[in-house]
Design a protein around this motif. Structure first.
Motif, PDB file in Angstrom:
ATOM      1  N   ARG B   2      39.004  45.915  38.006  1.00  0.00           N
ATOM      2  CA  ARG B   2      40.285  45.125  38.466  1.00  0.00           C
ATOM      3  C   ARG B   2      39.647  43.967  39.326  1.00  0.00           C
ATOM      4  O   ARG B   2      40.010  44.071  40.486  1.00  0.00           O
ATOM      5  N   GLN B   5      42.384  41.692  40.693  1.00  0.00           N
ATOM      6  CA  GLN B   5      43.556  42.268  41.686  1.00  0.00           C
ATOM      7  C   GLN B   5      42.849  42.509  42.721  1.00  0.00           C
ATOM      8  O   GLN B   5      43.687  42.449  43.772  1.00  0.00           O
ATOM      9  N   ILE B   6      41.547  42.972  42.868  1.00  0.00           N
ATOM     10  CA  ILE B   6      40.825  43.344  44.260  1.00  0.00           C
ATOM     11  C   ILE B   6      40.845  41.779  44.956  1.00  0.00           C
ATOM     12  O   ILE B   6      41.143  41.885  46.347  1.00  0.00           O
ATOM     13  N   ILE B   7      40.497  40.939  44.342  1.00  0.00           N
ATOM     14  CA  ILE B   7      40.554  39.675  44.836  1.00  0.00           C
ATOM     15  C   ILE B   7      42.080  39.217  45.664  1.00  0.00           C
ATOM     16  O   ILE B   7      42.077  38.689  46.718  1.00  0.00           O
TER      17      ILE B   7
END
Lengths: 365, 566
Positions: B2, B5-7
């Motif tokens: 992900r 998403q993690i950014i």
């Protein structure tokens, strides 16, 4: 395959180290006298060691970590145990191991070992099952098995007691699980259960930890005790306004209103002396660094390397966030240093080693 | 994986940080900045020496002399009881006094707080010798106001005391501060801004334990300005001596420029006690004779016969009568069904005789001829019914009635009887002794209304108050002047007791009704070797007759002659 290391990460790391020296130099002043020379020069010494290790790890093939992680992990558990029995006690907590002239804080390295170990575990699952998020295997394999490796060091650091590191271990685990694609329902049900167990957990907290949490809810509860630091830190940061009071010009810091200004509360010196401009610059550096590491993770093909990158980026961001948030008073005070900035050799070296690993990974893009 | 998403999570966390940083440094920035300054900078005031007050010949009336005191900085002295005990052992001063002083003077933990004041040299020496056992005590000198002449001139000089909330709100804009010592009456109050000087101070930077790190700035205190008064202490002393314990007022003034030479209002007080023995203040305040009340400027009395001069002047100036107009005095006159008495039976009187004999019936008639409006107008023109603008606080205006005034105040009609009373200075008319002396000076200085004042100079700057020319015809002034001269110098004049060899005196007496008590005695006039040098006003409360006022004036003038002051 580019055989060159990532220059942006090197640049930002060096910018941060220089900025941290400037800040620490100011923090070591009191009443316009350079009273904490020893702290400043010791940090320079640690930086040299750290940069050296960063260079060594950038040359060392990261794949060797796959095999070395177990001995490393066991070694860390062993040192954590040692700390409990032999550790030097500072400010009411046993976190340091005295090896000769140097003090060593194993809990900082525990985070790194957990990241590498989890990377290996998740990579294994990932290789075998192709994709974690699509596996229909029980959540045991993707979530509970890795968790037990986190819980052992977690209990050991809780006993020190080191609430900050314990929290960090949990957050690293959750972020990495999320990153590798463990189903959201597992992560959120874990979070939900944790919150349900919080009242039970409360009883295990030391009185000063309880006090810190209560003070967070209302700093004026104990303005000269636990609330003092947070009030003075907020005043320090706020009083910097846009352009700050100038280097060595922060009255809050220079006049010793903030006693922990060179360690966990170093950001209050930055905020006071460099203002909003300096604060935003610092946050910008952290963001670019994390972003770059995630980007490297996307570009490499090895799942083990991907996971290491994701873990280190999460570690960096979460620790920076918790530290900055607590100095600004939007989170309770838990003892966590600001990555690369706070005084403390172990934390600095652990981060520099991690960046060395990232640099090595970046060669394989 | 992900990545995106993690950014996104990272972005969210960093935005939270940026927002809270902006909130703290932009929105709360000013507040925090002020707090941080307050944290580290403390101000320590240094008192300025107050300016001195001199009389016209350079005699000191008020000065500032050093006073030793012992202070402590409260936060440094956690265990004050032990300190008090030690000091008590060394000096013999009871501990309770230090406790009381501390509570009285405490402002904040960082400001030096006096625990002992007004110490003798011996006490200071023994404390200095034992300073090792008394860590953290500060022995220093503070300026203290001293009035060497005690009661003399107290109503002119005034006194000092700690600022009250009324004065503080009024004067805060001028830089007055809590616990400042300020003038409370007289010159000390009126010229406080000149006298007080400028407080100096130190700004020190302190660390988290309040320890002084360095001195940020130092401003030396600026000494207050010295003031020279028009008062002549020699004459003032004569008057105070002659007044003894009578209740009343004596004012001596230069009739040409309004300089007050002496001003005595009895009973008076010792201004020294306000700073040294506060217990006696209550006594002063409780005293039925109100010694703090300056009768010369705030006391309001009926002018009685002295006011007849206003009536005469108004009648002559408006040509209602000539100086030869005659009225018959049979001892009484009936006006509106009421009998108005004269104090004697004078028979046929012209204006001059009426003034010299102070015939009431003549002036009843004269009042009825000219009417109350005109009388009121002239009285106001001649300085009554308004402040003389002397440089003292709390001056009264007196009261000049008129038919309109009576209507709006009492909703009553003005009667002829009112006019008759008005014409002889009784009824509703009220004046201050100061208005009387300015009024009588008009005849001494050929028709000018002066501004009475006490200030001669501030440092090198001299003060001059321009008199107002009243444009009264010379013949009228000459005529009244002659009448005033005859009042004193002819055998049957009402002030004939005042006749003195070697000094020309002219004036007018007055006996003012004071309700059920004996009447007040007035004398107002001027005197000098050849031409008028001084004007004088004497008022004695409840003495029964104006003769006592005349006698007092005589004794003062004789003594002045004897000392060669005329």
């Amino acid at each position: 395959m580019i055989k060159k290391v990532d220059k942006l990460i090197i640049t930002i790391t060096f910018l941060m180290i220089v900025f941290s020296f400037i800040t620490l130099y100011s923090s070591c002043h009191q009443n316009n006298l350079f009273v904490r020379k020893d702290i400043f020069f010791r940090q320079i010494f640690w930086s040299v060691i750290g940069v050296l290790l960063m260079f060594i790890f950038s040359r060392l093939d990261y794949r060797k970590l796959w095999d070395f992680v177990w001995p490393f992990y066991i070694f860390i558990l062993f040192t954590l145990l040692l700390v409990l029995f032999l550790g030097a006690s500072r400010m009411g907590a046993q976190r340091w191991l005295d090896i000769g002239i140097l003090n060593f804080q194993p809990s900082e390295f525990a985070k790194l070992s957990i990241i590498i170990l989890l990377s290996r575990k998740f990579a294994k699952v990932s290789v075998n099952k192709f994709n974690i998020s699509r596996t229909n295997i029980l959540w045991l394999e993707t979530f509970v098995f890795p968790l037990k490796f986190v819980l052992i060091p977690l209990i050991l650091v809780m006993l020190q007691p080191d609430l900050g590191t314990a929290l960090m271990l949990i957050f690293i685990f959750l972020m990495m699980s999320y990153f590798v694609g463990v189903k959201n329902k597992y992560i959120f049900s874990f979070l939900g259960i944790s919150i349900l167990f919080f009242p039970l957990f409360w009883h295990f907290l030391r009185p000063y930890q309880k006090n810190r949490l209560l003070v967070f809810l209302n700093p004026n509860r104990d303005p000269l005790g636990a609330g003092y630091t947070i009030i003075q830190s907020k005043i320090a940061i706020g009083s910097g306004r846009i352009f700050g009071k100038g280097w060595l010009g922060g009255t809050q810091n220079q006049l010793n209103f903030l006693t922990e200004r060179h360690t966990d509360f170093i950001f209050s010196t930055i905020g006071e002396e460099w203002g909003l401009v300096g604060g935003l610059f610092l946050i910008f550096l952290f963001f670019v660094l994390s972003y770059r590491i995630v980007k490297i993770s996307r570009l490499v093909s090895d799942p083990f390397a991907k996971n290491i990158c994701g873990g280190i980026a999460s570690w960096l961001t979460i620790q920076a966030f918790i530290n900055l948030a607590m100095t600004m008073g939007i989170m309770p005070v838990v003892g966590l240093p600001l990555p690369l900035f706070s005084y403390g050799g172990s934390s600095l070296v652990a981060f520099l080693i991690s960046f060395g690993i990232i640099l090595n990974i970046s060669k394989n893009i | 994986m992900r990545y995106r998403q993690i950014i996104l999570v990272f972005k969210f966390l960093y935005i939270v940080l940026i927002l809270s940083l902006i909130y703290l440094q932009l929105i709360k920035g000013e507040v925090c900045y002020k707090l941080s300054i307050k944290n580290s900078i403390r101000g320590i005031p240094i008192e300025a020496a107050r300016g001195r007050i001199f009389d016209r010949n350079g005699q000191i009336l008020a000065q500032t002399s050093p006073l030793f005191q012992v202070s402590i900085i409260p936060y440094q002295q956690k265990d004050r009881d032990i300190l008090y005990k030690r000091i008590s052992q060394i000096t013999g001063i009871p501990r309770e006094i230090m406790q009381i002083n501390f509570n009285k003077n405490y402002i904040n933990p960082y400001r030096p707080t006096a625990i002992l004041e007004g110490l003798t040299k011996d006490e200071i020496i023994s404390l200095e010798e034992n300073k090792i056992f008394l860590p953290g005590i500060i022995i220093d000198m503070v300026p203290k106001r001293v009035y060497p002449n005690g009661n003399l001139c107290s109503h002119v000089i005034g006194y000092l005391s700690a600022i009250d909330s009324y004065r503080l709100t009024k004067l805060q804009a001028y830089g007055y501060d809590l616990k400042d010592i300020v003038g409370y009456s007289g010159i000390e109050e009126y010229y406080d801004l000149f006298l007080r000087g400028e407080k100096g101070g130190m700004q020190i930077e302190v660390d988290n334990r309040g320890k002084q790190v360095r001195t940020v700035s130092y401003k030396p205190p600026l000494r207050g300005k010295d003031i020279q008064l028009t008062i002549d202490v020699r004459i003032q002393k004569i008057i105070d001596e002659m007044m003894e314990d009578r209740k009343g007022v004596v004012i001596v003034m230069n009739p040409y420029d309004g300089q007050i030479i002496a001003l005595s209002s009895k009973p008076d007080y010792d201004p020294n006690i306000f700073l040294s023995s506060p217990d006696n203040i209550a006594e002063l305040l409780k005293d039925k004779d109100s010694p703090l009340f300056n009768r010369a400027i705030s006391g309001q009395y009926p002018p009685a016969s002295i006011f007849k001069l206003v009536t005469a002047l108004a009648a002559l100036d408006t040509k209602q009568i000539s100086s030869n107009t005659v009225f018959n005095c049979s001892g009484a006159i009936e006006i509106g069904n009421r009998e108005f008495k004269c104090w004697s039976v004078h028979g046929e009187q012209n204006l001059e005789e009426a003034i010299v004999h102070s015939c009431d019936v003549y002036f009843y008639n004269l009042g009825l001829v000219i009417g109350p409006e005109l009388l009121s107008k002239y009285a106001q023109k001649l300085g009554f019914g308004r402040k003389t603008k002397i440089d003292l606080g709390n001056e009264s205006e007196g009261l000049i009635p008129s038919p309109t005034w009576k209507k709006i105040t009492f909703f009553q009609k003005w009667y002829k009887g009112d006019t008759a009373n008005f014409a002889i200075g009784q009824g509703d008319v009220l004046v201050t002794p100061l208005q009387i002396i300015t009024f009588i000076s008009i005849f001494a200085n050929n028709g000018e209304l002066v501004t009475p004042h006490l200030i001669k100079a501030v440092e090198d700057k001299s003060f001059f108050f321009k008199p107002v020319e009243l444009n009264i015809k010379k013949e009228i002034l000459d005529f009244i002047r002659l009448a005033l001269y005859k009042t004193v110098n002819s055998e049957d004049g009402t002030a004939s007791v005042l006749k003195v060899e070697g000094c020309k005196i002219a004036g007018k007496t007055g006996t003012a009704q004071a309700g059920s008590k004996p009447p007040h005695g007035w004398f107002a006039g001027y005197f000098g070797k050849d031409k008028p040098q001084f004007s004088i006003c004497v008022l004695l409360e409840n003495v029964g007759s104006s003769q006592f006022a005349c006698l007092l004036a005589k004794r003062i003038i004789l003594k002045m002659l004897e000392e060669g002051l005329i």
